[in-house]
Design a protein around this motif. Structure first.
Motif, mmCIF file in Angstrom:
data_model
loop_
_atom_site.group_PDB
_atom_site.id
_atom_site.type_symbol
_atom_site.label_atom_id
_atom_site.label_comp_id
_atom_site.label_asym_id
_atom_site.label_seq_id
_atom_site.Cartn_x
_atom_site.Cartn_y
_atom_site.Cartn_z
ATOM 1 N N ILE A 1 -12.265 -3.322 -2.054
ATOM 2 C CA ILE A 1 -12.165 -4.776 -1.878
ATOM 3 C C ILE A 1 -13.576 -5.377 -1.852
ATOM 4 O O ILE A 1 -13.866 -6.347 -2.547
ATOM 5 C CB ILE A 1 -11.390 -5.116 -0.585
ATOM 6 C CG1 ILE A 1 -9.913 -4.706 -0.735
ATOM 7 C CG2 ILE A 1 -11.493 -6.607 -0.270
ATOM 8 C CD1 ILE A 1 -9.055 -4.937 0.504
ATOM 9 N N ALA B 1 0.847 -1.193 0.000
ATOM 10 C CA ALA B 1 0.000 0.000 0.000
ATOM 11 C C ALA B 1 0.885 1.245 0.000
ATOM 12 O O ALA B 1 1.561 1.513 0.998
ATOM 13 C CB ALA B 1 -0.898 -0.011 1.227
ATOM 14 N N VAL C 1 -11.776 -7.873 5.498
ATOM 15 C CA VAL C 1 -12.837 -7.428 4.595
ATOM 16 C C VAL C 1 -12.922 -8.354 3.381
ATOM 17 O O VAL C 1 -14.012 -8.739 2.949
ATOM 18 C CB VAL C 1 -12.573 -5.972 4.159
ATOM 19 C CG1 VAL C 1 -13.427 -5.595 2.964
ATOM 20 C CG2 VAL C 1 -12.846 -5.031 5.328
ATOM 21 N N MET C 2 -11.765 -8.736 2.848
ATOM 22 C CA MET C 2 -11.785 -9.606 1.672
ATOM 23 C C MET C 2 -12.381 -10.972 2.016
ATOM 24 O O MET C 2 -13.283 -11.467 1.347
ATOM 25 C CB MET C 2 -10.380 -9.768 1.073
ATOM 26 C CG MET C 2 -10.394 -10.645 -0.178
ATOM 27 S SD MET C 2 -8.797 -10.735 -1.032
ATOM 28 C CE MET C 2 -8.842 -9.270 -2.043
ATOM 29 N N TYR D 1 -4.746 -8.402 -1.361
ATOM 30 C CA TYR D 1 -5.581 -7.440 -0.630
ATOM 31 C C TYR D 1 -4.808 -6.236 -0.105
ATOM 32 O O TYR D 1 -5.372 -5.339 0.494
ATOM 33 C CB TYR D 1 -6.333 -8.125 0.521
ATOM 34 C CG TYR D 1 -5.488 -9.031 1.383
ATOM 35 C CD1 TYR D 1 -4.602 -8.523 2.322
ATOM 36 C CD2 TYR D 1 -5.580 -10.407 1.249
ATOM 37 C CE1 TYR D 1 -3.820 -9.363 3.113
ATOM 38 C CE2 TYR D 1 -4.797 -11.257 2.028
ATOM 39 C CZ TYR D 1 -3.914 -10.732 2.955
ATOM 40 O OH TYR D 1 -3.144 -11.559 3.709
ATOM 41 N N SER D 2 -3.466 -6.205 -0.308
ATOM 42 C CA SER D 2 -2.687 -5.138 0.330
ATOM 43 C C SER D 2 -2.792 -3.807 -0.394
ATOM 44 O O SER D 2 -2.550 -2.757 0.176
ATOM 45 C CB SER D 2 -1.215 -5.550 0.422
ATOM 46 O OG SER D 2 -0.687 -5.804 -0.863
ATOM 47 N N PRO E 1 -8.067 -0.149 -1.152
ATOM 48 C CA PRO E 1 -8.797 0.272 0.050
ATOM 49 C C PRO E 1 -9.998 -0.647 0.298
ATOM 50 O O PRO E 1 -10.486 -1.313 -0.614
ATOM 51 C CB PRO E 1 -9.242 1.695 -0.288
ATOM 52 C CG PRO E 1 -9.161 1.801 -1.771
ATOM 53 C CD PRO E 1 -8.127 0.836 -2.232
ATOM 54 N N GLU E 2 -10.476 -0.634 1.556
ATOM 55 C CA GLU E 2 -11.493 -1.605 1.966
ATOM 56 C C GLU E 2 -12.756 -1.583 1.108
ATOM 57 O O GLU E 2 -13.269 -2.632 0.721
ATOM 58 C CB GLU E 2 -11.841 -1.377 3.451
ATOM 59 C CG GLU E 2 -10.638 -1.685 4.353
ATOM 60 C CD GLU E 2 -10.848 -1.294 5.808
ATOM 61 O OE1 GLU E 2 -11.980 -1.408 6.307
ATOM 62 O OE2 GLU E 2 -9.860 -0.871 6.444
ATOM 63 N N TYR F 1 -3.246 -4.022 6.705
ATOM 64 C CA TYR F 1 -3.437 -5.231 5.897
ATOM 65 C C TYR F 1 -4.399 -6.212 6.581
ATOM 66 O O TYR F 1 -5.140 -6.928 5.924
ATOM 67 C CB TYR F 1 -2.099 -5.932 5.622
ATOM 68 C CG TYR F 1 -1.169 -5.179 4.688
ATOM 69 C CD1 TYR F 1 -1.485 -3.928 4.191
ATOM 70 C CD2 TYR F 1 0.037 -5.752 4.285
ATOM 71 C CE1 TYR F 1 -0.620 -3.244 3.340
ATOM 72 C CE2 TYR F 1 0.905 -5.090 3.440
ATOM 73 C CZ TYR F 1 0.573 -3.832 2.969
ATOM 74 O OH TYR F 1 1.440 -3.173 2.131
ATOM 75 N N ARG G 1 -7.000 -5.510 8.372
ATOM 76 C CA ARG G 1 -8.372 -5.097 8.067
ATOM 77 C C ARG G 1 -8.754 -5.452 6.634
ATOM 78 O O ARG G 1 -9.848 -5.903 6.356
ATOM 79 C CB ARG G 1 -8.540 -3.585 8.310
ATOM 80 C CG ARG G 1 -8.617 -3.203 9.783
ATOM 81 C CD ARG G 1 -9.186 -1.798 9.978
ATOM 82 N NE ARG G 1 -8.402 -0.780 9.282
ATOM 83 C CZ ARG G 1 -7.326 -0.163 9.811
ATOM 84 N NH1 ARG G 1 -6.920 -0.454 11.027
ATOM 85 N NH2 ARG G 1 -6.669 0.745 9.102
ATOM 86 N N ARG G 2 -7.813 -5.260 5.726
ATOM 87 C CA ARG G 2 -8.107 -5.568 4.314
ATOM 88 C C ARG G 2 -8.324 -7.068 4.131
ATOM 89 O O ARG G 2 -9.207 -7.494 3.381
ATOM 90 C CB ARG G 2 -6.969 -5.050 3.431
ATOM 91 C CG ARG G 2 -6.950 -3.525 3.430
ATOM 92 C CD ARG G 2 -5.878 -2.906 2.549
ATOM 93 N NE ARG G 2 -5.964 -1.444 2.674
ATOM 94 C CZ ARG G 2 -5.189 -0.587 2.024
ATOM 95 N NH1 ARG G 2 -4.265 -1.023 1.193
ATOM 96 N NH2 ARG G 2 -5.345 0.715 2.205
ATOM 97 N N ARG G 3 -7.495 -7.854 4.807
ATOM 98 C CA ARG G 3 -7.678 -9.315 4.739
ATOM 99 C C ARG G 3 -9.060 -9.680 5.287
ATOM 100 O O ARG G 3 -9.812 -10.438 4.673
ATOM 101 C CB ARG G 3 -6.573 -10.002 5.561
ATOM 102 C CG ARG G 3 -6.519 -11.529 5.479
ATOM 103 C CD ARG G 3 -7.430 -12.242 6.490
ATOM 104 N NE ARG G 3 -7.530 -11.631 7.795
ATOM 105 C CZ ARG G 3 -6.843 -12.010 8.874
ATOM 106 N NH1 ARG G 3 -6.003 -13.016 8.786
ATOM 107 N NH2 ARG G 3 -7.026 -11.395 10.034
#
Lengths: 394, 394
Positions: free
Chosen positions: B380, B38, B303-304, B372-373, B376-377, B297, B299-301
């Motif tokens: 995703i 990111a 969310v994904m 996912y890095s 943004p959420e 990351y 949070r992104r993981r």
């Protein structure tokens, strides 16, 4: 099963120059051994300023992954300079950025050489090119040289009688190690032979811009109608080497392969460094910067050559180089340069590179390479005097 | 004679990922295809400050040629961090700096592989490692994997029945592409087999520090009593990739060879970049910086994975990765991931990497890698929803 290395590793040995350089880190020694630019000329203050600008304007992009091909604005600047200085007519699409010109040599080996293929080169030739190519296990055929460059009669004979020649590797301007520059006639003859045999020519040109007197001769690349010249250069000698930025200018059939090789080798060259140089060229005058380097090196060359003329015995011949970083001396045959070096290090605190390792097939033991770019004038005088004493003593 | 490339060039082809990445430069596309960190987390301001300091304090040295081995203070910092995080007991003498970990993979191929030698790797494995090794023309033997890493019964069988195995290449932490992490038991079993057969193990660990939950497992390097593990890592994922700084930690019998290879390949890695990172580690808190990356990351993981759970049909399996940059999905066998991608690009403006090219010997067509890095959420969520629609439609 045990640990087993690839066969190529048997042919890769520690470089004599590097081992010598380790000794010469001792500041007492006057060293003509390296090929280092003069660090007092580096644009330290300017680099601070351009880094600030690059990070302010494009910080995220300057720190992110980037393209294998290289930063387009820098490629445009390189094309513009080449066209102006080397009489080429290239665009950014003909340029790829590499991590120093050494990487271009390694990639060239990877691109062309199968075990047993033949590489033609000047005799002597650049030591680190020999190392780079050797990893791919070619046979080196050394082509004799004289003051005008490669001897074309010999090249012709070798081309007519040798199979599996993959490329001809040459440094036409201020050659490393000999300091010599090819005449225009020799350049034309090489291009003719290249065209006749359709053999790629690798033109390695790190020093071409550093001409002290006389007119710049056209690059081989500028004479190439068939897209067979692969031109490799670098910012190491006209800017600074620490950033490791070089380039290849060539036909797309070669460039596409170099990009594939680079993807597997290191993905891309530092994008921050590429942007730093591009910004420097944008806001400062690189030509003026190079002109200053030329002035300093010219004086050092003068001092070295004058001292050699005054101090060396008449039996020692040496190159009056018109540019670049090196001169080259040929001693009487009975003098072994390696023995001379050991004596110089032991008793005179002076260093140089014995020429032996610039001959890929060996057999020449009475030559030496002297670098004048990295020592102040008074140390050059003192070092050459000491070297002369060691030669006379031998 | 004509232009003839080395035979190895027949085996080096343009990477599918790279071609896809070119399409996904279109900002309308939600791309899970790359492996990019990111950029909004990059230490742009701090880099400005450390560059200023480096150039003020050691400007000339930072722009001059430098040693092939790498900058000693940076090597000390790396050793200290490895000992603290990876449970190793190394000193700076066990560390060499390289131009990104990709260069370590290329050099590993050069060091070990003769044509026809065998490389063992996880199935699937890192695409760019396959490209790097392939240049030296090995035979790849893929070892099956499950949620705990490489399946040791299979590795054992392969080792017992295969000649000319040169090394075992593995990514035990948050593997690329599968996102999976090896269990402690599997690590121990690998070390046992390594010792029994005295086969070098290449431990590629670019993501290990990016653990979102649970405890860090000991590195293979830390379990190695025989000096057979060659550990490769990088600052690309814990700092920023644009500078191209990685390292190798290994026994000196290997490091000496890597240095020889590096001398021929690119002389040394940018000394300015090495000093920039060393200065950053000296005056800032790299661990705190990494902790922030981990938070983003994670949070992104989340969310994904949550969106995949909600939107994907039950027939699609995927990794719940505990760290790193990727998750990995296995589709029903009749779905061809490449066709799915073409449909996604055409109709849904969403991109990913079909898993096919992570299997060096091919034959698997129903997997995909999702990054996912770099998104943004909210993107995703939207991208996974679109991907789910495309899967359902298939």
């Amino acid at each position: 099963m045990g640990v087993a290395f690839a066969k190529r590793m048997e042919f890769m040995k520690a470089s004599e120059i590097r081992e010598i350089l380790k000794i010469t880190e001792n500041p007492e020694i006057i060293s003509f051994a390296g090929g280092l630019p003069a660090p007092e000329l580096f644009p330290v203050k300017e680099m601070k300023h351009v880094t600030e600008l690059v990070l302010e304007e494009n910080g995220r992009q300057a720190l992110q992954y980037s393209t294998t091909e290289g930063f387009v604005p820098l490629r445009r600047q390189i094309a513009e300079r080449m066209n102006r200085k080397n009489e080429t007519s290239v665009t950014y699409e003909d340029i790829r950025i590499i991590s120093g010109s050494q990487q271009g040599l390694d990639f060239t080996g990877k691109l062309f050489i199968d075990e047993g293929d033949v590489v033609l080169c000047e005799s002597p030739t650049y030591l680190a090119a020999i190392s780079a190519f050797r990893a791919y296990r070619p046979v080196f055929k050394e082509v004799p040289t004289d003051d005008d460059g490669m001897v074309m009669a010999d090249l012709k004979k070798i081309l007519a009688t040798t199979n599996r020649v993959k490329f001809i590797y040459v440094i036409p301007d201020f050659q490393n190690p000999s300091g010599r520059t090819w005449s225009l006639a020799r350049r034309r003859q090489l291009i003719e032979l290249m065209n006749e045999y359709e053999i790629p020519v690798i033109e390695d040109n790190p020093y071409g811009e550093l001409r002290f007197e006389g007119e710049m001769l056209p690059s081989l690349k500028s004479m190439d109608q068939k897209g067979l010249v692969i031109y490799i250069s670098t910012f190491s000698k006209i800017f600074c080497p620490g950033l490791r930025i070089g380039w290849i200018a060539a036909d797309s059939r070669f460039l596409d392969k170099y990009v594939l090789i680079k993807q597997g080798a290191d993905l891309h060259t530092s994008i921050l460094s590429q942007r730093q140089i591009a910004k420097f060229i944008e806001i400062y005058d690189l030509d003026a910067f190079v002109a200053n380097i030329i002035n300093v090196y010219r004086r050092r060359r003068d001092v070295m050559v004058e001292t050699m003329q005054a101090e060396f015995p008449g039996t020692v011949k040496f190159t009056y180089s018109q540019g670049g970083l090196f001169t080259w001396a040929v001693l009487p045959e009975r003098i072994k340069a390696v023995e001379l070096l050991l004596n110089c290090l032991r008793n005179y605190n002076v260093a140089f590179v014995p020429g032996d390792s610039f001959f890929p097939n060996g057999g020449v033991t009475n030559t030496l390479r002297l670098n004048y770019s990295n020592m102040p004038e008074e140390k050059i005088v003192e070092g050459i005097k000491r070297l002369a004493r060691a030669i006379n003593e031998y």
